[in-house]
Design an enzyme around this catalytic site. Structure first.
Site: not given
Length: 457
Positions: A131-132, A158, A206-207, A156, A360, A228
């Protein structure tokens, strides 16, 4: 079941969208596979022409898309417009190098033989986007995947499902149809889809925890995955740095998009001769941020996309202070506002083992530590499980070449940070991920090598 999208500024329901279930998912996967079978047989020139046709949708709807980004995840509208511009920069660059990169490689052959290497498409690419930067992270995969002859299933975040719909509207209506298909799935169903035999590649951003699971699932089917997984990107201000320039850019690199970037500056090391001045100047710069409605053109720091980020950032700040850090600015959520606002936060004298220097953050935090020399800076920068980017602020090219050689990072900057140039591979070291997007290497991860070995008789 419906996905409810909440505006992070006013906490109001933005939209409700139905989840894809059962037969709907099956139909979309089957449609993507059918599209691939037709699409891969087109010439690269024809695929490029149709991709450019899809990009026209984004040009025609640029204002709407920027507004959708802002409403869904809180990015100030001016920054959302910049993301749209960045989208075109990356898409157009990948278009410009596609012909040369994907062309068959003709090898010097022995008499009577024809040898060449082709870059064959993989099939259906399953892109799980965050989302970022909802446009930029998706375009890194979608455009090169299409140019290479693949079709794309785009699941994508949520938080930003409308961006997935825009990609489908742009490319899904081309000939053949279903070339890019938007999926709205629960986490469980998104995970299960990796096991579908019609999926040929998974691209995930993501994480680390989720990325590890994605990689394990892909490995069960012996398909590849690009991951990533974020970073804890360091900046070092050397003794010869242009201090004002370094401060302004590092603070911007830490607080742009409210710090919600995998390559945001998340820890800063400053040579002891500049340390006091750096802290003073950084505090002045950070006080200038204007928090407010991200639709307002004057707003420079919007709300965080996720409500749960607020207590997490507060806990990082408190833990750092307990370990000896000095809190000079911010450090907590903004009271009296409905939005997910966190104050721009400056921490000094932060021990390198503090969580705010190791985990992070994904928020507008600038934790700073003084170092005595380049050697200590290099050691501190490498004390991390991540390795996405690092920036060195110096006038000395020889100094930065040394850091570039010794740092465990996918990208090393001199006098720049928090930026992707599409001519370079976007990649990471350590737990920042596997594989590459952008540049010619982004195409290589979305294709497989096919050896052609012909013998004439």
């Amino acid at each position: 079941m419906y996905l409810k999208v909440i505006n992070p500024y006013d906490q109001k329901l933005l939209i409700e969208l139905p989840f894809d279930r059962g037969k709907e998912v099956e139909g979309k996967v089957a449609g993507a596979r059918k599209a691939y079978e037709r699409w891969r047989r087109l010439s690269l020139e024809e695929r490029a022409r149709r991709v450019e046709q899809g990009l026209k949708y984004f040009r025609d709807h640029a204002d709407e898309i920027a507004r959708d980004i802002t409403l869904q995840m809180g990015k100030p509208l001016t920054q959302a417009r910049n993301e749209v511009k960045g989208f075109f920069h990356r898409a157009e660059y990948m278009l410009s190098i596609a012909k040369e990169t994907l062309a068959p490689e003709i090898l010097p052959g022995k008499p009577g033989f024809h040898l060449r290497i082709e870059h064959a498409p993989l099939g259906v690419v399953y892109n799980i986007a965050p989302w970022n930067y909802p446009l930029l992270t998706a375009v890194n995969v979608v455009v090169p995947a299409l140019l290479a002859g693949n079709s794309v299933l785009l699941k994508h975040s949520p938080l930003t499902p409308l961006i997935g719909r825009h990609f489908e509207a742009a490319f899904g209506e081309l000939d053949p149809p279903n070339l890019v298909t938007s999926l709205i799935l629960t986490d469980r169903e998104a995970s299960q889809l990796i096991g579908d035999p019609r999926i040929n590649y998974v691209a995930f951003t993501g994480s680390v925890a989720t990325g590890t699971k994605v990689y394990q699932q892909a490995a069960k089917r012996l398909i590849d995955a690009g991951l990533e997984l974020g970073g804890k990107d360091p900046a070092y201000v050397a003794a010869d740095a242009d201090l004002d320039f370094a401060v302004e850019n590092i603070v911007d690199g830490a607080c742009y998009n409210a710090g919600q970037s995998c390559c945001a500056v998340e820890r800063v090391y400053v040579h002891q001769t500049l340390y006091k001045k750096f802290i003073e100047r950084a505090r002045e710069v950070m006080k200038q941020y204007q928090l407010g409605n991200p639709i307002d053109e004057k707003t420079t720091l919007g709300p965080l996309a996720r409500r749960e980020a607020l207590p997490f950032l507060e806990s990082q700040v408190k833990e750092g202070v307990r370990r000896g850090a000095r809190l000079l600015l911010g450090g907590k959520r903004v009271k009296g506002m409905k939005g997910n606002f966190f104050e721009p936060t400056l921490l000094a004298d932060v021990p390198n083992h503090a969580k705010v220097m190791q985990e992070e953050s994904f928020g507008p935090l600038v934790p700073v530590l003084s170092v005595k020399d380049d050697g200590e800076a290099l050691a501190r920068m490498n004390e991390s499980r991540y390795g996405l980017t690092a920036s060195i602020w110096t006038r000395d090219r020889m100094r930065v070449e040394l850091f570039a050689r010794e740092l465990e990072a996918g990208t090393v900057f001199q006098n720049r940070c928090d930026y992707l140039d599409p001519c370079l591979p976007w990649t990471g070291a350590r737990e920042s991920g596997i594989g590459s997007t952008l540049s010619q290497y982004g195409f290589y991860h979305l294709t497989r090598r096919k050896g052609i070995h012909f013998r004439a008789r």
